[in-house]
Design a protein around this motif. Structure first.
Motif, PDB file in Angstrom:
ATOM      1  N   PHE A  12       0.844  -1.105  -0.089  1.00  0.00           N
ATOM      2  CA  PHE A  12       0.030  -0.095  -0.027  1.00  0.00           C
ATOM      3  C   PHE A  12       0.969   1.219  -0.133  1.00  0.00           C
ATOM      4  O   PHE A  12       0.481   2.174  -0.504  1.00  0.00           O
ATOM      5  N   LEU A  13       2.104   1.184   0.740  1.00  0.00           N
ATOM      6  CA  LEU A  13       2.696   2.482   0.847  1.00  0.00           C
ATOM      7  C   LEU A  13       3.469   2.545  -0.525  1.00  0.00           C
ATOM      8  O   LEU A  13       3.674   3.982  -0.895  1.00  0.00           O
ATOM      9  N   GLY A  14       3.748   1.720  -1.405  1.00  0.00           N
ATOM     10  CA  GLY A  14       4.066   1.874  -2.674  1.00  0.00           C
ATOM     11  C   GLY A  14       3.355   2.847  -3.577  1.00  0.00           C
ATOM     12  O   GLY A  14       3.824   3.496  -4.326  1.00  0.00           O
ATOM     13  N   TYR A  15       1.916   2.582  -3.326  1.00  0.00           N
ATOM     14  CA  TYR A  15       0.890   3.565  -4.137  1.00  0.00           C
ATOM     15  C   TYR A  15       1.473   4.834  -3.720  1.00  0.00           C
ATOM     16  O   TYR A  15       0.853   5.985  -4.569  1.00  0.00           O
ATOM     17  N   PHE A  16       1.476   5.210  -2.510  1.00  0.00           N
ATOM     18  CA  PHE A  16       1.679   6.493  -2.027  1.00  0.00           C
ATOM     19  C   PHE A  16       3.045   7.162  -2.447  1.00  0.00           C
ATOM     20  O   PHE A  16       3.074   8.308  -2.620  1.00  0.00           O
ATOM     21  N   PHE A  17       4.010   6.452  -2.454  1.00  0.00           N
ATOM     22  CA  PHE A  17       5.191   6.891  -3.018  1.00  0.00           C
ATOM     23  C   PHE A  17       5.891   6.675  -4.371  1.00  0.00           C
ATOM     24  O   PHE A  17       6.514   7.572  -4.868  1.00  0.00           O
ATOM     25  N   PRO A  55      -7.605  11.211  -3.497  1.00  0.00           N
ATOM     26  CA  PRO A  55      -7.671   9.968  -2.964  1.00  0.00           C
ATOM     27  C   PRO A  55      -6.520   8.979  -2.590  1.00  0.00           C
ATOM     28  O   PRO A  55      -6.552   8.075  -1.822  1.00  0.00           O
ATOM     29  N   ILE A  56      -5.376   9.440  -2.847  1.00  0.00           N
ATOM     30  CA  ILE A  56      -4.066   8.770  -2.786  1.00  0.00           C
ATOM     31  C   ILE A  56      -3.920   8.537  -1.284  1.00  0.00           C
ATOM     32  O   ILE A  56      -3.175   7.686  -0.754  1.00  0.00           O
ATOM     33  N   TRP A  57      -4.499   9.530  -0.335  1.00  0.00           N
ATOM     34  CA  TRP A  57      -4.241   9.334   1.012  1.00  0.00           C
ATOM     35  C   TRP A  57      -4.948   8.063   1.688  1.00  0.00           C
ATOM     36  O   TRP A  57      -4.556   7.752   2.666  1.00  0.00           O
ATOM     37  N   THR A  58      -5.731   7.675   1.052  1.00  0.00           N
ATOM     38  CA  THR A  58      -6.556   6.498   1.534  1.00  0.00           C
ATOM     39  C   THR A  58      -5.674   5.360   1.570  1.00  0.00           C
ATOM     40  O   THR A  58      -5.573   4.312   2.268  1.00  0.00           O
ATOM     41  N   MET A  59      -4.407   5.342   0.614  1.00  0.00           N
ATOM     42  CA  MET A  59      -3.506   4.308   0.578  1.00  0.00           C
ATOM     43  C   MET A  59      -2.554   4.478   1.811  1.00  0.00           C
ATOM     44  O   MET A  59      -2.303   3.435   2.447  1.00  0.00           O
ATOM     45  N   LEU A  60      -2.524   5.431   2.286  1.00  0.00           N
ATOM     46  CA  LEU A  60      -1.800   5.446   3.682  1.00  0.00           C
ATOM     47  C   LEU A  60      -2.669   5.097   4.730  1.00  0.00           C
ATOM     48  O   LEU A  60      -2.158   4.252   5.668  1.00  0.00           O
ATOM     49  N   PHE A  61      -3.901   5.459   4.831  1.00  0.00           N
ATOM     50  CA  PHE A  61      -4.808   5.040   5.854  1.00  0.00           C
ATOM     51  C   PHE A  61      -4.832   3.220   5.722  1.00  0.00           C
ATOM     52  O   PHE A  61      -4.606   2.736   6.767  1.00  0.00           O
ATOM     53  N   ALA A  62      -4.636   2.885   4.334  1.00  0.00           N
ATOM     54  CA  ALA A  62      -4.572   1.414   4.341  1.00  0.00           C
ATOM     55  C   ALA A  62      -3.308   0.712   5.115  1.00  0.00           C
ATOM     56  O   ALA A  62      -3.440  -0.300   5.508  1.00  0.00           O
ATOM     57  N   ALA A  63      -2.395   1.308   4.579  1.00  0.00           N
ATOM     58  CA  ALA A  63      -1.176   0.789   5.080  1.00  0.00           C
ATOM     59  C   ALA A  63      -0.910   0.916   6.675  1.00  0.00           C
ATOM     60  O   ALA A  63      -0.571  -0.094   7.316  1.00  0.00           O
ATOM     61  N   ALA A  64      -1.445   1.958   7.178  1.00  0.00           N
ATOM     62  CA  ALA A  64      -1.520   1.975   8.510  1.00  0.00           C
ATOM     63  C   ALA A  64      -2.487   0.952   9.312  1.00  0.00           C
ATOM     64  O   ALA A  64      -2.248   0.337  10.281  1.00  0.00           O
TER      65      ALA A  64
END
Length: 512
Positions: A405-410, A482-491
């Motif tokens: 999931f973090l990969g999507y964010f970075f 919406p990219i912030w949702t990936m950070l929620f998912a990783a957490a």
């Protein structure tokens, strides 16, 4: 001279790979049904007249149906013993109803009130799939010795992944062979129609194979296997009778507060559903306590409420893990497609070529995730769980998924998302296998069905919570990001992994 009957074995025999496959092959068909539903129902709804705003209300059928059906079926299947078996009657009942629903769904435009017909069929389809699915979870625990639980649920996960891949790619394959993927207004494309009809046949055949190729143990054999862990059926109901109505009142108050807060706080209307569920559970809990206090120990409601309130300690700890695990998954299903289009292909406009290229790329890499899950279930999970134990295996896999999931964010190269999906595929395999393997090794066999059904609540509730709350959070803080949702998912998957530190598997030793 009369001879006494030979004593029944007290341990289940070890099963070979062929037997393990027979036990779980039905899940290949069940997952085909679920993926056809998940991939195509929005398209069907819109075809027969639903607007985009109508879709959340129409889709709420899926998690609600599972929430209602699985505990009931689990309770009933625990108590079913007839010439057809214990779990197998539910396999076939669900298979027949689900196959009929899949056959009829593409014909919805031909019926009067087609949108109502399609919505009703979705309820029937999801209920039918749950009627088959829940006993399958318990079936593996019924048939296998503790030492094979991890392998058994891994095999089941492999069939889930294989079914998902087949169902996801089948419409595309039909199009490659010249079947039309477009249709006149109000009609369903032939690729969807034939996919549903082929799916009906595959589902029925796969579940039917498990039914005819397996033989369940008798009640006497099961009693011998579980002699050391026998649990009196009415124990949880008597414990419920000793409770006060305080907990029921808390659920009622919490639900009422959520409902009353929607309008003043400007929250999404879907949150009303969450409040309604809290109120409903409070009422059912109060009724169950009342019936238990009156000495009515044989009723289903008191049994289910009693078992839910008196869950074993291992199940309570795993419930936390499931809650955060499935929160991430629902975020993924809702937001991943738009995120890939907007951040990796440069368009948030559904009418553009770039947006649709991104959508196609997401479909492809999501298929990779399911394929990896199928392979990891057989090649990674059994070996890793023997080496470091089921709990540590699940924790490790969840942390790998969080990195995905973090990969999507970075990242910003869409090709690198394949690596992210590989990591998430490993986590997905573990989510489908390890919690159930741990549960089956920790629960009394007499109540395995009901506990597996209740365990599903911690899959459904986070989905409903994400569906109702995440929209409000995004609109308030990140309306165009919406990219912030990936950070929620990783957490969320990281929290789930850390929660596994509290889970121990009775009698398990590791070589770590």
């Amino acid at each position: 001279m009369a001879t006494s009957a030979a004593p029944l074995p007290t341990r289940k025999p070890q099963m070979g790979w062929g037997q393990l496959a027979n036990i779980s092959f039905g899940f290949f068909g069940i997952q085909i049904g679920f993926v056809l539903q998940n991939s195509n129902m929005s398209r069907i709804f819109q075809t027969v007249g639903a607007s985009l705003d109508d879709l959340p209300a129409l889709w709420v059928a899926a998690p609600l149906t599972g929430l209602i059906v699985q505990p009931i079926i689990g309770h009933l299947s625990d108590k079913t013993w007839n010439r057809f078996g214990r779990r197998r009657p539910y396999f076939m009942t669900g298979a027949i109803l689900a196959a009929l629903s899949l056959l009829l769904m593409p014909l919805a435009p031909a019926f009067g009130a087609p949108l109502l017909f399609a919505a009703a069929l979705l309820w029937v389809l999801d209920a039918s799939l749950n009627i088959s699915m829940e006993p399958f979870r318990a079936f593996v625990g019924d048939m296998l010795d503790k030492s094979q639980h991890a392998t058994g649920y891994a095999v089941q996960t492999a069939f889930i992944g294989a079914g998902a891949v087949v169902a996801a790619i089948f419409p595309w394959l039909l199009e490659q062979f010249g079947v039309s993927n477009v249709a006149p207004a109000g009609e369903i494309p032939d690729t969807v129609r034939w996919s549903f009809w082929a799916g009906a046949a595959a589902l029925f055949a796969a579940i039917g194979w498990t039914v005819v190729s397996t033989k369940e143990y008798s009640p006497e054999e099961m009693a011998a296997f579980e002699a050391e862990r026998e649990v009196e059926a009415s124990q949880s109901v008597r414990a419920l009778a000793a409770k006060t109505y305080t907990s029921a009142a808390i659920w009622l108050i919490a639900g009422g507060a959520v409902i009353l807060a929607v309008s003043p706080l400007g929250l999404e209307k879907e949150i009303l559903l969450l409040g309604g569920l809290l109120v409903a559970y409070g009422l059912l809990s109060a009724i169950g306590i009342s019936m238990a206090k009156q000495g009515k120990h044989a009723n289903m409601l008191s049994s289910i409420v009693g078992d839910f309130s008196g869950m074993p300690d291992t199940m309570k700890k795993l419930a936390v893990v499931q809650f955060f695990s499935w929160s991430s998954l629902f975020i993924m299903w809702i937001y991943s497609g738009p995120i890939v289009s907007q951040y990796f292909f440069g368009s948030a406009d559904p009418t553009t070529v770039a947006y649709n290229e991104g959508a196609n790329w997401w479909n492809l890499i999501y298929t990779v995730q399911n394929a990896v899950a199928a392979v990891a279930a057989l090649a990674v999970l059994p070996l890793l769980s023997k080496r470091i134990g089921k709990a540590r295996t699940h924790m490790t896999c969840l942390l790998l998924g969080a990195l995905g999931f973090l990969g999507y964010f970075f990242l910003r190269n869409p090709n690198l998302l394949i690596v992210c999906e590989v990591l998430k595929g490993i986590a997905w395999a573990s989510i489908l296998a390890m919690p159930y393997a741990i549960l089956a090794s920790s629960l009394p066999q007499a109540k395995l069905g009901i506990y597996m059904g209740l365990f599903n609540i911690f899959i459904v509730v986070p989905q409903l919570l994400v569906a109702t709350v995440m929209g409000s959070v995004m609109n308030a803080f990140f309306p165009a990001d919406p990219i912030w949702t990936m950070l929620f998912a990783a957490a969320s998957w990281t929290v789930a992994a850390l929660a596994m530190l509290r889970v121990s598997v009775p009698g398990e030793t590791t070589n770590a």
